[in-house]
Enzyme design. Structure first.
Site, short mmCIF file in Angstrom:
data_model
loop_
_atom_site.label_atom_id
_atom_site.label_comp_id
_atom_site.label_asym_id
_atom_site.label_seq_id
_atom_site.Cartn_x
_atom_site.Cartn_y
_atom_site.Cartn_z
CG HIS A 67 -23.05 6.25 43.74
ND1 HIS A 67 -23.73 7.03 44.46
CD2 HIS A 67 -21.97 6.78 43.23
CE1 HIS A 67 -22.90 8.21 44.54
NE2 HIS A 67 -21.86 7.94 43.92
CD GLN A 109 -27.39 6.46 41.60
OE1 GLN A 109 -27.28 7.51 42.24
NE2 GLN A 109 -27.10 6.46 40.25
CG PHE A 156 -21.79 7.81 37.23
CD1 PHE A 156 -21.22 8.39 38.41
CD2 PHE A 156 -22.68 6.90 37.10
CE1 PHE A 156 -21.80 8.09 39.48
CE2 PHE A 156 -23.27 6.54 38.40
CZ PHE A 156 -22.84 6.88 39.50
CE LYS A 210 -14.59 10.79 46.04
NZ LYS A 210 -15.59 11.54 46.12
CG HIS A 211 -14.71 5.61 44.86
ND1 HIS A 211 -14.76 5.84 45.90
CD2 HIS A 211 -15.55 6.46 44.22
CE1 HIS A 211 -15.35 7.04 46.64
NE2 HIS A 211 -16.17 7.16 45.45
CG HIS A 231 -16.54 10.64 39.76
ND1 HIS A 231 -16.15 12.06 40.38
CD2 HIS A 231 -17.05 10.19 40.73
CE1 HIS A 231 -16.24 12.12 41.51
NE2 HIS A 231 -17.02 10.97 41.95
CD GLU A 232 -18.62 6.49 41.45
OE1 GLU A 232 -18.14 5.47 42.47
OE2 GLU A 232 -18.89 7.55 41.72
P1 5GP Z 1 -18.90 9.91 44.45
O1 5GP Z 1 -17.65 11.23 44.40
O2 5GP Z 1 -20.04 9.96 45.68
O3 5GP Z 1 -18.54 8.56 43.99
O4 5GP Z 1 -20.06 10.02 43.11
C1 5GP Z 1 -20.69 11.45 42.85
C2 5GP Z 1 -20.17 11.99 41.63
O5 5GP Z 1 -20.81 11.24 40.50
C3 5GP Z 1 -20.72 13.27 41.75
O6 5GP Z 1 -19.59 14.03 40.89
C4 5GP Z 1 -22.03 13.12 40.61
O7 5GP Z 1 -22.33 14.47 39.98
C5 5GP Z 1 -21.50 12.32 39.71
N1 5GP Z 1 -22.77 11.51 39.14
C6 5GP Z 1 -22.93 11.19 37.84
N2 5GP Z 1 -24.02 10.44 37.79
C7 5GP Z 1 -24.56 10.07 39.00
C8 5GP Z 1 -25.56 9.38 39.69
O8 5GP Z 1 -26.41 8.96 38.67
N3 5GP Z 1 -25.67 9.33 40.81
C9 5GP Z 1 -24.91 9.88 41.72
N4 5GP Z 1 -24.83 9.82 42.88
N5 5GP Z 1 -23.79 10.75 41.12
C10 5GP Z 1 -23.67 10.62 39.80
P1 5GP Z 2 -20.74 16.27 42.06
O1 5GP Z 2 -21.44 16.36 40.61
O2 5GP Z 2 -20.12 17.53 42.59
O3 5GP Z 2 -20.16 14.91 42.48
O4 5GP Z 2 -22.13 15.95 42.96
C1 5GP Z 2 -23.36 16.64 42.77
C2 5GP Z 2 -24.09 16.78 44.09
O5 5GP Z 2 -25.06 16.00 44.02
C3 5GP Z 2 -23.23 16.63 45.36
O6 5GP Z 2 -23.24 17.40 46.17
C4 5GP Z 2 -24.02 15.17 45.78
O7 5GP Z 2 -23.73 15.04 47.25
C5 5GP Z 2 -25.33 15.75 45.29
N1 5GP Z 2 -26.29 14.79 45.92
C6 5GP Z 2 -26.58 13.98 46.85
N2 5GP Z 2 -27.61 13.30 46.79
C7 5GP Z 2 -28.24 13.59 45.76
C8 5GP Z 2 -29.71 13.41 45.30
O8 5GP Z 2 -30.51 12.50 45.90
N3 5GP Z 2 -30.15 13.98 44.23
C9 5GP Z 2 -29.28 14.89 43.43
N4 5GP Z 2 -29.69 15.36 42.25
N5 5GP Z 2 -27.86 15.07 43.84
C10 5GP Z 2 -27.26 14.72 45.02
P1 5GP Z 3 -21.68 12.49 50.26
O1 5GP Z 3 -20.92 13.69 50.85
O2 5GP Z 3 -22.58 12.86 49.15
O3 5GP Z 3 -22.05 11.47 51.07
O4 5GP Z 3 -20.37 11.64 49.38
C1 5GP Z 3 -19.59 12.20 48.29
C2 5GP Z 3 -18.83 11.31 47.84
O5 5GP Z 3 -17.92 10.98 48.95
C3 5GP Z 3 -19.25 10.03 47.63
O6 5GP Z 3 -19.71 10.09 45.87
C4 5GP Z 3 -18.11 9.05 47.75
O7 5GP Z 3 -17.28 9.13 46.17
C5 5GP Z 3 -17.53 9.73 48.83
N1 5GP Z 3 -17.90 8.78 49.93
C6 5GP Z 3 -18.89 9.37 50.83
N2 5GP Z 3 -18.97 8.58 52.02
C7 5GP Z 3 -18.13 7.43 51.55
C8 5GP Z 3 -17.74 6.28 52.57
O8 5GP Z 3 -18.04 5.89 53.62
N3 5GP Z 3 -16.73 5.63 51.92
C9 5GP Z 3 -16.08 6.06 50.79
N4 5GP Z 3 -15.03 5.12 50.05
N5 5GP Z 3 -16.35 7.03 49.85
C10 5GP Z 3 -17.17 7.86 50.54
#
Ligand code: 5GP
Ligand code: 5GP
Ligand code: 5GP
Length: 208
Positions: free
Chosen positions: A43, A16, A93, A100-101, A96-97
């Site tokens: 990320h 990111q 973070f 989830k993954h 979570h990673e």
């Molecule tokens: P994802 O579910 O897409 O793998 O990760 C997104 C989650 O990680 C969200 O709950 C978001 O709030 C949290 N998060 C914490 N720190 C960051 C960050 O630096 N960037 C992004 N994209 N998500 C973060």
């Molecule tokens: P969560 O904490 O629920 O995983 O994620 C927080 C929200 O941040 C999600 O809906 C994620 O998709 C959203 N998000 C996606 N892109 C960005 C971004 O560029 N900046 C910020 N601040 N949040 C983002």
């Molecule tokens: P967003 O809806 O903000 O694009 O993604 C939210 C979350 O869904 C991401 O933080 C990530 O955990 C998951 N996600 C979104 N797109 C993909 C994908 O193509 N592959 C995987 N493995 N996870 C994804």
């Protein structure tokens, strides 16, 4: 002989751009360890199917354990920083990673090796270097998305997936870059399926 079900086909390694995360809502918080470098941050490393879907939250019994990555901690803070609010140390973070993954790749990598693989891939990709070498800099200017893709493809050998978001003035800006990686988490590969990121043909590369 029973065959083992295939857990996943490849990884998306997702980087990111912090300037775009912070711009999109005019909000982000720097981690407790300080403002991250003006560089791509990790990320995640996400197991994926070649058909486009993905598994997630594969093992509720496998919790993130800081002790298992203690030798990686300073590198995680530097290369895998969190920008979410409120400001925190990043453990949320990484937890979570992992949950989830990472738990969906446990057949290939334990927790330590999962995070170490992410760190090594970031170094190997050296994305900011690839872009600045091609004259593409985080200077708030607009660049052709094709030129960004080309610079990365020439440096890494494989086409990246691109995801953009909008800043507060609704400009399309470079947010995340997806690189595809084999199941051992060590080699870049051609993407079996591209992520569904949207970018305009010209995008801003915001300062951070
Ligand atoms: P994802 O579910 O897409 O793998 O990760 C997104 C989650 O990680 C969200 O709950 C978001 O709030 C949290 N998060 C914490 N720190 C960051 C960050 O630096 N960037 C992004 N994209 N998500 C973060
Ligand atoms: P969560 O904490 O629920 O995983 O994620 C927080 C929200 O941040 C999600 O809906 C994620 O998709 C959203 N998000 C996606 N892109 C960005 C971004 O560029 N900046 C910020 N601040 N949040 C983002
Ligand atoms: P967003 O809806 O903000 O694009 O993604 C939210 C979350 O869904 C991401 O933080 C990530 O955990 C998951 N996600 C979104 N797109 C993909 C994908 O193509 N592959 C995987 N493995 N996870 C994804």
């Amino acid at each position: 002989v029973q065959s083992v079900a295939q857990d996943f086909d490849f990884f998306y390694f997702v980087l990111q751009w912090p300037g775009a995360y912070c711009d999109s809502r005019n909000s982000c918080c720097y981690p407790k360890t300080g403002k991250p470098a003006a560089d791509f941050g990790i990320h995640g490393l996400w197991p994926n199917y070649k058909t486009g879907g993905w598994p997630q939250n594969c093992n509720p019994d496998s919790e993130f354990d800081e002790l298992r990555v203690s030798d990686l901690m300073s590198n995680l803070q530097r290369e895998w920083p969190t920008l979410s609010c409120p400001s925190n140390d990043g453990v949320k973070f990484w937890t979570h990673e992992w949950e989830k993954h990472g738990t969906c790749a446990e057949s290939e990598l334990d927790q330590h090796d999962y995070f170490e693989a992410g760190l090594k891939l970031k170094q190997k990709a050296n994305l900011l270097h690839a872009l600045t070498n091609a004259g593409i800099k985080p200077d708030d200017k607009f660049y052709e998305i094709k030129d960004i893709e080309k610079a990365i493809k020439e440096a890494i050998g494989f086409a990246p997936g691109m995801e953009c978001n909008k800043d507060s003035s609704h400009n399309s800006q470079l947010y995340q870059i997806y690189l595809c990686v084999d199941t051992s988490a060590s080699n870049f590969i051609n993407c079996p399926v591209m992520p569904h990121g949207r970018c305009d043909s010209r995008v801003q590369f915001p300062k951070f």
